[in-house]
Design a protein around this motif. Structure first.
Motif, PDB file in Angstrom:
ATOM      1  N   MET A 117       0.825  -1.199   0.000  1.00 26.79           N
ATOM      2  CA  MET A 117       0.000   0.000   0.000  1.00 26.79           C
ATOM      3  C   MET A 117       0.865   1.258   0.000  1.00 26.79           C
ATOM      4  SD  MET A 117      -3.219  -0.726  -0.265  1.00 26.79           S
ATOM      5  CE  MET A 117      -2.587  -1.929  -1.472  1.00 26.79           C
ATOM      6  N   LEU A 118       1.970   1.245   0.730  1.00 32.05           N
ATOM      7  CA  LEU A 118       2.885   2.382   0.704  1.00 32.05           C
ATOM      8  C   LEU A 118       3.453   2.569  -0.701  1.00 32.05           C
ATOM      9  CD1 LEU A 118       4.631   4.592   2.030  1.00 32.05           C
ATOM     10  CD2 LEU A 118       6.271   2.792   2.639  1.00 32.05           C
ATOM     11  N   PHE A 119       3.936   1.494  -1.287  1.00 33.98           N
ATOM     12  CA  PHE A 119       4.554   1.590  -2.613  1.00 33.98           C
ATOM     13  C   PHE A 119       3.553   2.068  -3.668  1.00 33.98           C
ATOM     14  CE2 PHE A 119       8.676  -1.018  -2.840  1.00 33.98           C
ATOM     15  CZ  PHE A 119       9.039  -0.668  -1.550  1.00 33.98           C
ATOM     16  N   THR A 120       2.387   1.440  -3.713  1.00 35.19           N
ATOM     17  CA  THR A 120       1.476   1.676  -4.834  1.00 35.19           C
ATOM     18  C   THR A 120       0.588   2.889  -4.633  1.00 35.19           C
ATOM     19  OG1 THR A 120       1.488  -0.705  -5.315  1.00 35.19           O
ATOM     20  CG2 THR A 120      -0.219   0.613  -6.361  1.00 35.19           C
ATOM     21  N   THR A 121       0.078   3.115  -3.427  1.00 33.50           N
ATOM     22  CA  THR A 121      -0.852   4.244  -3.254  1.00 33.50           C
ATOM     23  C   THR A 121      -0.147   5.548  -2.913  1.00 33.50           C
ATOM     24  OG1 THR A 121      -1.306   3.984  -0.866  1.00 33.50           O
ATOM     25  CG2 THR A 121      -2.580   2.605  -2.416  1.00 33.50           C
ATOM     26  N   VAL A 122       1.077   5.468  -2.378  1.00 35.35           N
ATOM     27  CA  VAL A 122       1.819   6.689  -2.045  1.00 35.35           C
ATOM     28  C   VAL A 122       2.891   6.994  -3.081  1.00 35.35           C
ATOM     29  CG1 VAL A 122       3.241   7.850  -0.301  1.00 35.35           C
ATOM     30  CG2 VAL A 122       1.374   6.346   0.425  1.00 35.35           C
ATOM     31  N   GLY A 212      -5.535  -5.803  -1.543  1.00 41.58           N
ATOM     32  CA  GLY A 212      -4.661  -6.634  -0.727  1.00 41.58           C
ATOM     33  C   GLY A 212      -5.449  -7.199   0.441  1.00 41.58           C
ATOM     34  N   CYS A 213      -4.762  -7.513   1.523  1.00 45.15           N
ATOM     35  CA  CYS A 213      -5.423  -8.074   2.706  1.00 45.15           C
ATOM     36  C   CYS A 213      -6.197  -6.978   3.418  1.00 45.15           C
ATOM     37  CB  CYS A 213      -4.378  -8.688   3.627  1.00 45.15           C
ATOM     38  SG  CYS A 213      -5.081  -9.491   5.073  1.00 45.15           S
ATOM     39  N   ILE A 214      -7.500  -7.108   3.466  1.00 48.55           N
ATOM     40  CA  ILE A 214      -8.337  -6.048   4.020  1.00 48.55           C
ATOM     41  C   ILE A 214      -8.114  -5.892   5.523  1.00 48.55           C
ATOM     42  CG2 ILE A 214     -10.316  -7.595   4.314  1.00 48.55           C
ATOM     43  CD1 ILE A 214     -10.298  -3.787   3.501  1.00 48.55           C
ATOM     44  N   ASP A 215      -7.734  -6.952   6.203  1.00 45.10           N
ATOM     45  CA  ASP A 215      -7.431  -6.847   7.632  1.00 45.10           C
ATOM     46  C   ASP A 215      -6.323  -5.823   7.871  1.00 45.10           C
ATOM     47  OD1 ASP A 215      -8.179  -9.523   6.649  1.00 45.10           O
ATOM     48  OD2 ASP A 215      -8.267 -10.108   8.748  1.00 45.10           O
ATOM     49  N   VAL A 216      -5.328  -5.797   6.979  1.00 45.32           N
ATOM     50  CA  VAL A 216      -4.194  -4.882   7.104  1.00 45.32           C
ATOM     51  C   VAL A 216      -4.578  -3.483   6.635  1.00 45.32           C
ATOM     52  CG1 VAL A 216      -1.822  -4.428   6.373  1.00 45.32           C
ATOM     53  CG2 VAL A 216      -2.567  -6.782   6.810  1.00 45.32           C
ATOM     54  N   ILE A 217      -5.231  -3.409   5.484  1.00 46.37           N
ATOM     55  CA  ILE A 217      -5.644  -2.109   4.947  1.00 46.37           C
ATOM     56  C   ILE A 217      -6.494  -1.367   5.969  1.00 46.37           C
ATOM     57  CG2 ILE A 217      -7.074  -0.990   3.175  1.00 46.37           C
ATOM     58  CD1 ILE A 217      -6.160  -3.192   1.241  1.00 46.37           C
ATOM     59  N   ASP A 218      -7.391  -2.093   6.608  1.00 49.23           N
ATOM     60  CA  ASP A 218      -8.295  -1.492   7.586  1.00 49.23           C
ATOM     61  C   ASP A 218      -7.531  -0.803   8.712  1.00 49.23           C
ATOM     62  OD1 ASP A 218     -11.072  -1.143   8.236  1.00 49.23           O
ATOM     63  OD2 ASP A 218     -10.794  -2.510   9.909  1.00 49.23           O
ATOM     64  N   GLU A 219      -6.434  -1.416   9.145  1.00 52.88           N
ATOM     65  CA  GLU A 219      -5.650  -0.862  10.250  1.00 52.88           C
ATOM     66  C   GLU A 219      -4.731   0.279   9.802  1.00 52.88           C
ATOM     67  OE1 GLU A 219      -6.061  -1.607  13.391  1.00 52.88           O
ATOM     68  OE2 GLU A 219      -7.588  -3.087  12.906  1.00 52.88           O
ATOM     69  N   MET A 220      -4.478   0.389   8.505  1.00 53.07           N
ATOM     70  CA  MET A 220      -3.552   1.412   8.006  1.00 53.07           C
ATOM     71  C   MET A 220      -4.221   2.754   7.737  1.00 53.07           C
ATOM     72  SD  MET A 220      -1.177  -0.646   5.295  1.00 53.07           S
ATOM     73  CE  MET A 220      -0.125   0.799   5.026  1.00 53.07           C
ATOM     74  N   ILE A 221      -5.519   2.743   7.521  1.00 51.94           N
ATOM     75  CA  ILE A 221      -6.221   3.977   7.153  1.00 51.94           C
ATOM     76  C   ILE A 221      -6.024   5.033   8.238  1.00 51.94           C
ATOM     77  CG2 ILE A 221      -8.515   4.984   6.810  1.00 51.94           C
ATOM     78  CD1 ILE A 221      -9.283   2.390   5.387  1.00 51.94           C
ATOM     79  N   GLY A 222      -5.637   6.223   7.794  1.00 55.93           N
ATOM     80  CA  GLY A 222      -5.360   7.309   8.720  1.00 55.93           C
ATOM     81  C   GLY A 222      -3.891   7.489   9.034  1.00 55.93           C
ATOM     82  N   THR A 223      -3.046   6.583   8.514  1.00 57.12           N
ATOM     83  CA  THR A 223      -1.604   6.703   8.709  1.00 57.12           C
ATOM     84  C   THR A 223      -0.983   7.332   7.459  1.00 57.12           C
ATOM     85  OG1 THR A 223      -0.925   4.588   7.723  1.00 57.12           O
ATOM     86  CG2 THR A 223      -1.732   4.544  10.007  1.00 57.12           C
ATOM     87  N   PRO A 224       0.284   7.776   7.545  1.00 59.04           N
ATOM     88  CA  PRO A 224       0.942   8.361   6.371  1.00 59.04           C
ATOM     89  C   PRO A 224       1.353   7.332   5.329  1.00 59.04           C
ATOM     90  CG  PRO A 224       2.045   9.009   8.427  1.00 59.04           C
ATOM     91  CD  PRO A 224       1.120   7.885   8.756  1.00 59.04           C
ATOM     92  N   TYR A 225       1.135   6.039   5.614  1.00 62.89           N
ATOM     93  CA  TYR A 225       1.693   4.985   4.776  1.00 62.89           C
ATOM     94  C   TYR A 225       0.689   4.401   3.785  1.00 62.89           C
ATOM     95  CZ  TYR A 225       4.929   5.609   8.569  1.00 62.89           C
ATOM     96  OH  TYR A 225       5.782   6.180   9.489  1.00 62.89           O
ATOM     97  N   ILE A 226      -0.455   5.038   3.686  1.00 65.89           N
ATOM     98  CA  ILE A 226      -1.470   4.607   2.725  1.00 65.89           C
ATOM     99  C   ILE A 226      -2.237   5.838   2.260  1.00 65.89           C
ATOM    100  CG2 ILE A 226      -3.208   4.147   4.519  1.00 65.89           C
ATOM    101  CD1 ILE A 226      -4.123   1.730   2.832  1.00 65.89           C
TER     102      ILE A 226
END
Length: 341
Positions: A117-122, A212-226
């Motif tokens: 998510m960092l690589f592709t969305t940022v 990708g894995c939605i369990d991970v994406i869900d926890e990343m939302i709101g961080t600078p890495y997605i």
């Protein structure tokens, strides 16, 4: 979208452990490396790969080892050794300038979604979702293994839905992963007037793949890495095909996650949403999941595919995050092609 150079025969591939090591499964991991070596690839492991711990090392060490692979000009591609739970811890230690100035293919699935998510969305660098370095430990290999190898070398195959999948894991008696359960891709559309899902049988869409894995994406939302919103805005003219690998979210948990993405406007330019088979369902049934998903997608005229060959249950597709996907579906059978443009 930035597409790095694909490895060739004789290329060195770096393997790191940003989450778990493979210490408890070294024999099966070596079986996988044997296959990669037979294709002409030359694996180079970081120190933490053989660790028996999860995480494999402190976060700063994992980040340092990751950066070293991207700084090494002899390494043409980077694999995650395995999944785990702690990839998000090492994200602050990734050298952003190093990665953007030295883009390489990164392949992983499950917990490594955080890095993708960092690589592709940022960074707008395409990534490969579907296989870690230890993926080729089956004997005999399945068709999906050969498809994954083709993707790694840049020969993007037509991937199709399968007839059977493995629901029980490794069979100790036969020493094989047996295809023991029927695959059942289901297509639904929402009815904005009735706010309910109805089953459909045909779909033909094109859009940029992201997921990708939605369990991970869900926890990343709101961080600078997605940056899902930025990605959606940049590529809205292409339309988006979202794909989600559900590891263990409950029906209610998956509903909350999808509703959050909906309220963020991320489905406004979607051509389809694809959700793979849930790995750990507990006592929940398909009906339980679909009942909750109807609360999200029931009022949207948006194709929703359920139980796709994506994610933790095998066989599964190998997908290029950021590529243009073309998906055809008819009467439960699906084909996906990808273009790098």
């Amino acid at each position: 979208m930035i597409y790095p150079e694909f490895p060739q025969e004789g290329s060195y591939i770096g393997i790191c452990a940003p989450s778990a090591g493979v210490g408890g499964k070294q024999d099966s991991f070596d079986m996988s490396l044997d296959i990669l070596e037979q294709t002409g690839l030359l694996p180079c492991e970081t120190e933490s790969v053989r660790s028996e711990d999860c995480p494999s090392a402190p976060a700063d060490i994992r980040g340092q080892e990751f950066n070293e692979l991207f700084a090494d000009d002899d390494i043409d591609m980077v694999f995650c050794a395995s999944g785990g739970d702690y990839a998000v811890e090492m994200l602050p230690y990734i050298d952003w300038d190093l990665i953007k100035n030295n883009p390489k293919w990164f392949s992983g699935y499950s917990d490594p979604t955080a890095i993708e998510m960092l690589f592709t969305t940022v960074f707008d660098i395409a990534t490969i979702y579907g296989v870690n370095a230890g993926a080729w430990d089956w004997r005999p290999l399945h068709e999906f293994h050969f498809n994954a190898l083709s993707v790694i070398f840049g020969d993007l195959p037509v991937q199709h839905s399968y007839e059977l999948y493995n629901s029980t894991g490794f069979n100790e008696e036969t020493e094989e992963y047996e295809m023991d359960a029927p695959v059942e891709w289901l297509l639904f559309r929402g009815d904005p007037e009735e706010s309910e899902l109805y089953e459909d049988n045909e779909l033909n869409v094109t859009g940029r793949l992201i997921g990708g894995c939605i369990d991970v994406i869900d926890e990343m939302i709101g961080t600078p890495y997605i940056d899902l919103e930025g990605f959606a805005e940049r590529y809205k003219s292409d339309g988006l095909i979202w794909f989600f690998d559900n590891f263990e979210l409950t029906p209610m948990g998956l509903m909350y996650s999808m509703n959050r993405l909906k309220q963020m406007g991320l489905f406004d330019y979607a051509k389809a949403v694809i959700i793979g088979r849930t790995c750990f369902t507990g006592d929940a049934t398909d009906e339980d999941y679909l009942e909750q998903l109807e609360r999200v997608f029931g009022d949207m005229d948006l194709p929703l595919i359920w139980n796709a060959d994506i994610g933790h249950t095998k066989p599964s597709f190998t997908l290029v995050n950021g590529s243009i996907g073309h998906l055809e579906f008819e009467d439960g059978y699906a084909e996906l092609t990808m273009e790098l443009k």
